[in-house]
Every structure is written in C-alpha cells, then in structure tokens.
Scaffold this active site. Structure first.
Site, PDB file in Angstrom:
ATOM      1  N   HIS A 111      34.669  57.251  43.873  1.00  0.00           N
ATOM      2  CA  HIS A 111      34.200  56.070  43.123  1.00  0.00           C
ATOM      3  C   HIS A 111      35.367  55.110  42.853  1.00  0.00           C
ATOM      4  O   HIS A 111      35.291  53.917  43.173  1.00  0.00           O
ATOM      5  CB  HIS A 111      33.575  56.540  41.801  1.00  0.00           C
ATOM      6  CG  HIS A 111      33.039  55.436  40.940  1.00  0.00           C
ATOM      7  ND1 HIS A 111      31.712  55.081  40.922  1.00  0.00           N
ATOM      8  CD2 HIS A 111      33.652  54.609  40.061  1.00  0.00           C
ATOM      9  CE1 HIS A 111      31.531  54.072  40.074  1.00  0.00           C
ATOM     10  NE2 HIS A 111      32.709  53.780  39.526  1.00  0.00           N
ATOM     11  N   GLU A 112      36.435  55.653  42.284  1.00  0.00           N
ATOM     12  CA  GLU A 112      37.575  54.786  41.946  1.00  0.00           C
ATOM     13  C   GLU A 112      38.240  54.256  43.215  1.00  0.00           C
ATOM     14  O   GLU A 112      38.726  53.122  43.235  1.00  0.00           O
ATOM     15  CB  GLU A 112      38.581  55.521  41.066  1.00  0.00           C
ATOM     16  CG  GLU A 112      38.023  56.078  39.744  1.00  0.00           C
ATOM     17  CD  GLU A 112      37.347  55.045  38.847  1.00  0.00           C
ATOM     18  OE1 GLU A 112      37.685  53.850  38.933  1.00  0.00           O
ATOM     19  OE2 GLU A 112      36.435  55.431  38.068  1.00  0.00           O
ATOM     20  N   HIS A 131      36.531  51.095  44.100  1.00  0.00           N
ATOM     21  CA  HIS A 131      37.072  49.954  43.347  1.00  0.00           C
ATOM     22  C   HIS A 131      38.423  49.521  43.939  1.00  0.00           C
ATOM     23  O   HIS A 131      38.705  48.335  44.076  1.00  0.00           O
ATOM     24  CB  HIS A 131      37.294  50.348  41.878  1.00  0.00           C
ATOM     25  CG  HIS A 131      36.041  50.373  41.045  1.00  0.00           C
ATOM     26  ND1 HIS A 131      35.243  49.273  40.876  1.00  0.00           N
ATOM     27  CD2 HIS A 131      35.473  51.368  40.308  1.00  0.00           C
ATOM     28  CE1 HIS A 131      34.219  49.584  40.062  1.00  0.00           C
ATOM     29  NE2 HIS A 131      34.339  50.856  39.710  1.00  0.00           N
ATOM     30  N   GLU A 153      31.293  47.020  40.859  1.00  0.00           N
ATOM     31  CA  GLU A 153      30.586  48.299  40.771  1.00  0.00           C
ATOM     32  C   GLU A 153      29.826  48.593  42.064  1.00  0.00           C
ATOM     33  O   GLU A 153      29.618  49.757  42.418  1.00  0.00           O
ATOM     34  CB  GLU A 153      29.640  48.277  39.562  1.00  0.00           C
ATOM     35  CG  GLU A 153      29.172  49.626  39.084  1.00  0.00           C
ATOM     36  CD  GLU A 153      30.263  50.524  38.497  1.00  0.00           C
ATOM     37  OE1 GLU A 153      31.394  50.036  38.239  1.00  0.00           O
ATOM     38  OE2 GLU A 153      29.994  51.734  38.305  1.00  0.00           O
TER      39      GLU A 153
END
Lengths: 492, 492
Positions: free
Chosen positions: A260-261, A264, A290
């Site tokens: 997830h990170e 980003h 997001e």
C-alpha cells in the site's frame, strides 16, 4: 515562464526548503527521534509554520497580479495550488483558525478517553463544537451549493455533495448485491486461521524486502523503516520513504501495508522531476493518492497472479505456510465479512463504512442534524448496509480518530481511491498478464502517463477526464469486484 | 532580560529552528538518506544558508544598539556568540567568501587525487590559493599581533600564536623525554596482535551498547547509529546523536569511537537546558569540546580501571579474547609508537603531529613561507620529533583533508583538547576511584559544574580561568602521561 511566475517560484523556494526539512523531521519523529525531544521538536515546527505563513502571504500579493491567460498548464497548476494553500490563511479569520486548533487539540484527548470508556456523551460536546466551527469555516471558505462542499474541497479539490450522492447511490445497491452473492457462493471465507499465526519479525522483514525488490522500488531514492503506524512521506522526488509495523501475527497486515505505502511512494517517485521545488510536485488530491496505494495493494497485491510470484518467498520465510496452497493464501488475503470496524474491512464491504460516515457528515454540515442523533443514525445504517449493530460506541461511532482531529470531509476520499483504482483496472485490460510476468515497470509506466507524472498540474476531475474521459466513475470498481468475487476470474 | 536582548532572541528563534533542521538533515545525510537525494539536499542547505545570512544581518543591526554593561553573564555570552557568528559575514567581502568556497570545493577533489597519486605538486597550486585567501580573510577579520591569530580565533576564540608557541615550547621537549623513557622501559608495546583480529559486527554492537549503558547515556535523549565516519551532532539539548563504524577488525577502534563521541555528547547534554533556543546552547570552543571527548576516550576509556569494568562484556562478545588478561588488553589499548599517520597516533606521540601542522600553518600565514617548502619542512620535523621520515607525500604532507577544505587554524584545537583533558585529570584526584566504582554520573556532575553547564556563556579562556584558575596549561597532560606511561600508575 512569465516574470511574475518566476518571482513567485523564487519566493516558493523557501516554502520548498521548509517543507523538505519538515518532512524529514516528521519522518524522524515517527522512526528514530529520542522521545524526550518531542516537545522541542513541536516548537521547531511552530516556528516553521509561522515562517511559512509569512511567505504565503507574500506570495499571495504577487498572485493577485498574475494574468492566467498567458500561462502554460503547469504554471496554471502552480498558481492554482498556491491559491488553494493560501485560501485557508486569507479567508478564515485567524481567531477562528486558532479556536479550531485549540478545540481539536483538546478533543483528540477527549476522544481517546471517550473511546476507552465507550461513551459517546463524553465526546459529543466536542464534536458539536467541531461541527459548528467547521460550518463557520465552510462559510468563510465559500461554496456554490452546499456548505459540506467547501470541506470536501479541502481534501478533494472540486468534489461536491452532488458527486458524493451520485457515487454512493450508484455504488451501494450494486455492492449489496455483490456481497449477497459472495456470501451465498461461500468461495471466500469470512475469516482464516492464518490470521492468528505468529511469524518471526526478522523473517518477515526479508519477505517485505523481497516485495520492494519485486516492485522494483528504486533503492537509491527510497527506503523502508519501522514505525507505530505505516505511512509514506515525500522528502523530495529523490527521497521518498515508507514505513511498516510488525505486530507478530497475521503476516498479511505488514505485507499489504508495505505494498500500500509503496503505491503511494510510486506516485511521488513518478511525478515529473522537472517539478521539484515547485508547488505541483505533489499528488493531485487525497483521493487520487489513495487510488494509487489501493491499486497496488488490492487490485495487484491481493490477486492470485501476484500471489504466484511471491509464494516461494513466503514459504521460504514463513515455515508455517508449508501446508497452504497458493489458493489457500488467496482466500486468506481476500476474506469477506460484514464487520464493525472500518480499518479491518475487506474490499467488498469497505465502502459501506465510508458511506455511513459520508451521510453523517453531510447531514451534520448541510442539514444541521444534531450531534446527539449521530449514534442512532450510525447504528441504523450499519444494520441497513451490513446487517450488524455495534454493541457499544467504541466499536461504532467512536472508532475513528478523524472527527476529533477536525477532519470532516476526509472520509469520502477513501472511496474515491477505490473508485479511481477501479477505473485503472478497466483501463489496463492486460493488467494481470503484466502482473503474472512481474512486469511492474510497465505498469508503472502506464500509471505515470495516465496520472503520476502530472503531479498537481491538474485538479483531480480534470486529471480524470484527461486520463479516462470521465470523472469518478464507480463502474470500474464494480467490474473489478464482480470479476474477482463473483466470476472468480483468474481462479481454477 | 533587557528588551533589546529579548528582541534579538525572538529573531534568533528562526536561526535556532533552521539549525535544528539542518542538524537533523546533516545526521540523516550520513546515516539513512537515499543516495540519489544528495544534490537536492545540497540545494535545500543553500536555501537555508541564504535565509540564515538574512537573519544574521537583521540581528547585526539590533546588536549595534546593545549596552553590554547592563547584561548578565549569559546575555553577554549570547551577544558575544552572535557577534562572532556575524563577524565573518560582515567583515569578509562576499566575493572573497565566494572565491574561498569555490576554491576549497575544487581543492578537496584535487587533494583526493593528489593523495591517491602521492604527488604534492598536484595539490600545491590549490594550497597556495587557500593560503593567499586565508591571509586575506585574516586581514579582513582583523587581529592584534599576527594574522594567524585571526584564523586560530575562528575555531578557538582568543587563542593566539603566542599561546601556541608557549604551549608547544613547554610540551614538546618534555614529551620527547617521556617518549624516550617509554621506549626504553618496553612495558607498552609498539603494536599488538589484536589489531588484526576480526570481530563479528553484531557482537561488537552489543559491546558498544554496553558502553553506552555503562556510561549511563540518557537513551531518551541520545542515540547511536552507523556512518562512514564517526561523529556527534546536537539536534537539541534533548536530542544528541553519535555514530560509529564497524571495520570488522581491531575492535578498539569502534569501541573508542563510541566513547569519544559519547564524550562530545555528554558535553552537549549537560549544557544548561535553560539555554535551549539561544546562541549559547553550544560548546565553548572546538578545543574545549575536544577536551571532553578525549577525557572520556583516553583518560577514562584507556585506563586499567575502565578495562576492569568492561572486561567481562568484552570476553562474552569477543571469544578471541579468552586468552588475554585485563593487562594484555590494557597494552593493546595503549600501544606507543612513533608513526607517520596522525589519526593512528597514540597519546604520547599525538601532539608532535599537531606541532608539525601548527608550525607549518604559522609560517605560511605569519611568515609568508612558500608552499613549495612545506613538504621538506614536514619531513624534517617528523625526523626531528619522531625519528621517522615519510616515504612519500601520501603518508606525509598530504595525509589530512583539512587544508584542502580551507581549515587553517583548526589543527591546534586537537592538542588543546588533550591539554584541557589533562587539566581535568589534575582537577579530579579521585578520578580512578570513581571510574573503578562505575560512578560515571559523579564524573559527569563534576564536568558539568566545571565546564559543560555554561555552554558558550564564557569564551574558552575565561571558562578555563574560572574552572582551573589558569588558561591552557600543559602540566596536567604531562602529569597524566608521566603517571600512566612512566610510573605505570594503577598497574601491578
């Protein structure tokens, strides 16, 4: 470049340097700072905030003289982003900002206590104040149709109540239908025994290092550390850092936080490096940001094709996986269960949690609903959407920190992230071929051209129209959910 | 506090915040920064430098209006430190500063190459430029007697050629005598087989963690990391960080770097916390700072009493020590050998290395000696003091980076560190009782009261007169060397 833009960018260099230092300080605060320094560092941050405000006000004067007609898209973007940054300082009276800061500082503490005691009544006077002040702030900021629009715009530029209503009205009944079918088919379990299995942190670190290598994260511009809550921070375009945490069990948690990170981080790393030092070297909006993290985490990371790539490494480092097949792990990664807690929610039920918060915020701000009505509305909607009711406020209306921090208008961006990720799913028909072959650089190249390279050049709606020919469209997300959860695409 | 001082300190808050951020960035650059960010970070630093200069110039105007008579010692200290910081900006013309920066940036690169090729002729045109510019800078800064004094003062406030001559004239003949006796007695070996023994880095990390615990470093305000070259950095009084490196053999190197840097850190941590955010929250001078690190490293760390405290932990983590006694380790920690390289020099011979550099700097600046004469003067003095001659420039005149960086006047502070550490040795007669009992907090308390708590309230000479009733006095260092190396105090 026109002289006045040049002048503004010259002045902006200060904000850039401050922002760079603040980002590093923020990262360090969560990773390596000796604890006794917290209050001193707080003072340093407030000196920087004050200095920043002064620079913004100086830039504000110069902005008034800009003739936008003559500017390039990028210059227009810079002017737009600066105007947005300045808006809050110039439109909202300083006493209101101060009162809001004071209120939210207090209310975070109160909320923690109220949540611990599971008593909404302790928190409600503060939420009332926050709602009142937010309405005031909305009035100062200005809006076309509804006051909530002014708050939504703080996180997702140009996003309105009208957009929100349209999205949730389309999305919710169809997702209800999907959920029903998933539950009937019983392919995806509602929980998995691997959730309680312990791992060795050192071995799990190796798994996460493998993820980063697999995703080909550029290690000369990127690093992974450990913190209490996972986050991504851009220090510059050549220094983007993520963190994860190791809780000792349920290994998918740390693994998906890393993916997830990384999503980003990929966004930040793919912004055109020419923009470094200008206001557009940032994501287009909270929702668009997001979308990238959720695209990598859910649509790529939770796919059977991705599992096949990581399966050998998982088995090598997590000996307890020996008796589990790739498909077992797929089920562990993709349990579906109506549950009370948003952060534990799966892909199918997640947006119901957001819909509830959106509806409550909307009614509080636009329709002046009373704060005391919030818990019953919350519980009614939980029952309606997910068929369950919180036993108490802690697992209901008090579960999230956001409102206590004064963040009203933030929640919808989570769903926007899912929606835009779904639009990408439809846009890249050969996605899972690329994943199967580990061609993540090709996927990055597509994301870069569609979204990432522009930074904040365009507001999110414009960016979406350029990339997809339409704005936030839930059809992609619905296709993705149907393909994965009903058609079982990729399986068997 | 007088209003104008208050105003100045208000303005100084900006410099404090900048300095805090810069310290963190500098630490991060050497520890965790992804390498590709180096040039971007360089730009950030130059934005901060420019901003700092502007604040200094603003403060400069306010300083002109200060009536020093009415100030407390601490306020006088603040004004003095600020005046010193501003002096360089206001007295040296900007073109000269720029030329100096440009020259030294280039000459570091040239020096590296010259050292690799062991050819002083490659470096000498740059050293000539640096000497010329340094003389110019000395003239702009101003001095009472000798131009070298202006350069010495940059690192050690108020220290002059006269002081240097007095110190080295007293010290050198007596140390020569000590060296001769040490060599005759043959108790201290000239080298030790442990120098080439490999250690496991993970085990050695445990030893270093033990050192930090033994010295009772406050872990809520302090941390140890790894970098290419060991250093100490103060981010604030509640955030002081040190680094070490692990070279894989000769374990005393990393161990003493930890103790040395802890000495610097202890100084910073013991500065009166009331001074945080003011210009006196720093060490009194480079020499005084070095006195603390060398006191902890050499006088405490290399003592037989300290070895007795750490011996069990050393043996536990370094299995190859099983056949060595405490006294064997004492000899390994305290070899004495005239050698060519300063950084490898022992306590007895170290100051000869500094004397050579001092003499050369003095002649270059005060007596306009030609740069081309430097290598032969260097070699003659090596022969005279230590009885050895470099085979080439790399192990002679080219060994140190300092001159290429434009640091002329810095070297003597190393000897001043040794001298002040020696003054502390005389001042604390029960030192080794305290060490034996591990009462390091009591030692810190003494150092705090004599030196540390004042920060930069007083210039170094005043600080020394207050603490010892005299300025830089080599007698303490000589007593220490005689007690340790001739009388073999504490042994047998």
């Amino acid at each position: 470049m026109f002289d006045n833009v040049k002048e503004i960018l010259e002045e902006y260099k200060k904000l850039w340097a401050y922002g760079y230092a603040e980002a590093l300080m923020a990262w360090d605060t969560e990773t390596y700072m000796p604890e006794a320094d917290a209050s001193t560092r707080g003072e340093v941050f407030s000196v920087f905030n004050e200095l920043e405000k002064q620079v913004y006000l100086k830039i504000s004067e110069k902005l008034d003289k800009i003739d936008e007609e003559k500017l390039s898209d990028e210059e227009k973007g810079m002017v737009r982003v600066l105007r947005r940054s300045i808006k809050y300082y110039t439109k909202v009276p300083i006493e209101v900002i101060k009162e809001f800061t004071k209120t939210t500082n207090e209310s975070v503490v109160i909320w923690r206590n109220a949540k611990a005691k599971s008593d909404f009544n302790l928190f409600s006077p503060y939420l009332e104040k926050i709602v009142d002040l937010s309405r005031k702030i909305a009035d100062y900021l200005g809006y076309e149709k509804q006051p909530y629009d002014a708050l939504l715009d703080l996180y997702e530029e140009g996003f309105t109540t009208e957009d929100g209503d349209r999205i949730f009205n389309t999305l919710l009944p169809k997702v209800s239908d999907i959920l029903k079918k998933v539950q009937e088919a019983q392919y995806f379990p509602s929980s998995h025994e691997l959730e309680s299995v312990q791992y060795e942190t050192e071995r799990m670190k190796k798994v996460n290092e493998f993820m980063i290598k697999l995703l080909n994260m550029p290690t000369d511009k990127f690093r992974l550390d450990v913190s209490a809550h996972p986050f991504t921070i851009r220090i510059s375009g050549s220094d983007v850092r993520i963190t994860t945490r190791y809780e000792g069990k349920d290994f998918k948690e740390t693994m998906f936080s890393v993916i997830h990170e990384s999503g980003h981080a990929i966004y930040e790393l793919l912004i055109d490096p020419r923009f470094e030092g200008t206001p557009i070297a940032t994501g287009a909006s909270t929702g668009i940001h997001e979308s990238q993290s959720r695209f990598w985490e859910n649509i790529i990371g939770r796919s059977i094709q991705f599992i096949k790539l990581v399966y050998p490494t998982l088995k090598e480092n997590l000996p307890f996986l020996s008796k589990y097949s790739e498909e077992d792990i797929y089920k562990y990664f993709n349990t579906v269960k109506p549950s009370l807690i948003r952060v534990d929610a799966d892909e199918v039920t997640y947006n119901f949690h957001i819909a509830i918060r959106y509806e409550i915020e909307k009614r509080l701000i636009n329709e002046k609903m009373k704060v005391k009505e919030v818990p019953s509305l919350w519980n009614d909607m939980m029952e309606k959407y997910l068929g369950i009711t919180p036993k108490n406020d802690a697992e209901g209306v008090l579960q999230d920190i956001h409102w206590s921090q004064g963040s009203i208008g933030y929640f919808p961006t989570y769903t926007l992230g899912n929606i835009v990720a779904g639009m990408l799913y439809l846009k890249i028909p050969n996605l899972y071929d690329l994943v199967s072959q580990g061609k993540f650089d090709e996927i990055k190249e597509i994301l870069k051209e569609l979204i990432c390279k522009y930074g904040a050049t365009y507001p999110p709606k414009t960016l979406l129209r350029r990339a997809f020919g339409k704005e936030y469209d839930p059809e992609g997300l619905l296709s993705y959910l149907r393909d994965k959860y009903i058609s079982l695409k990729g399986i068997g």
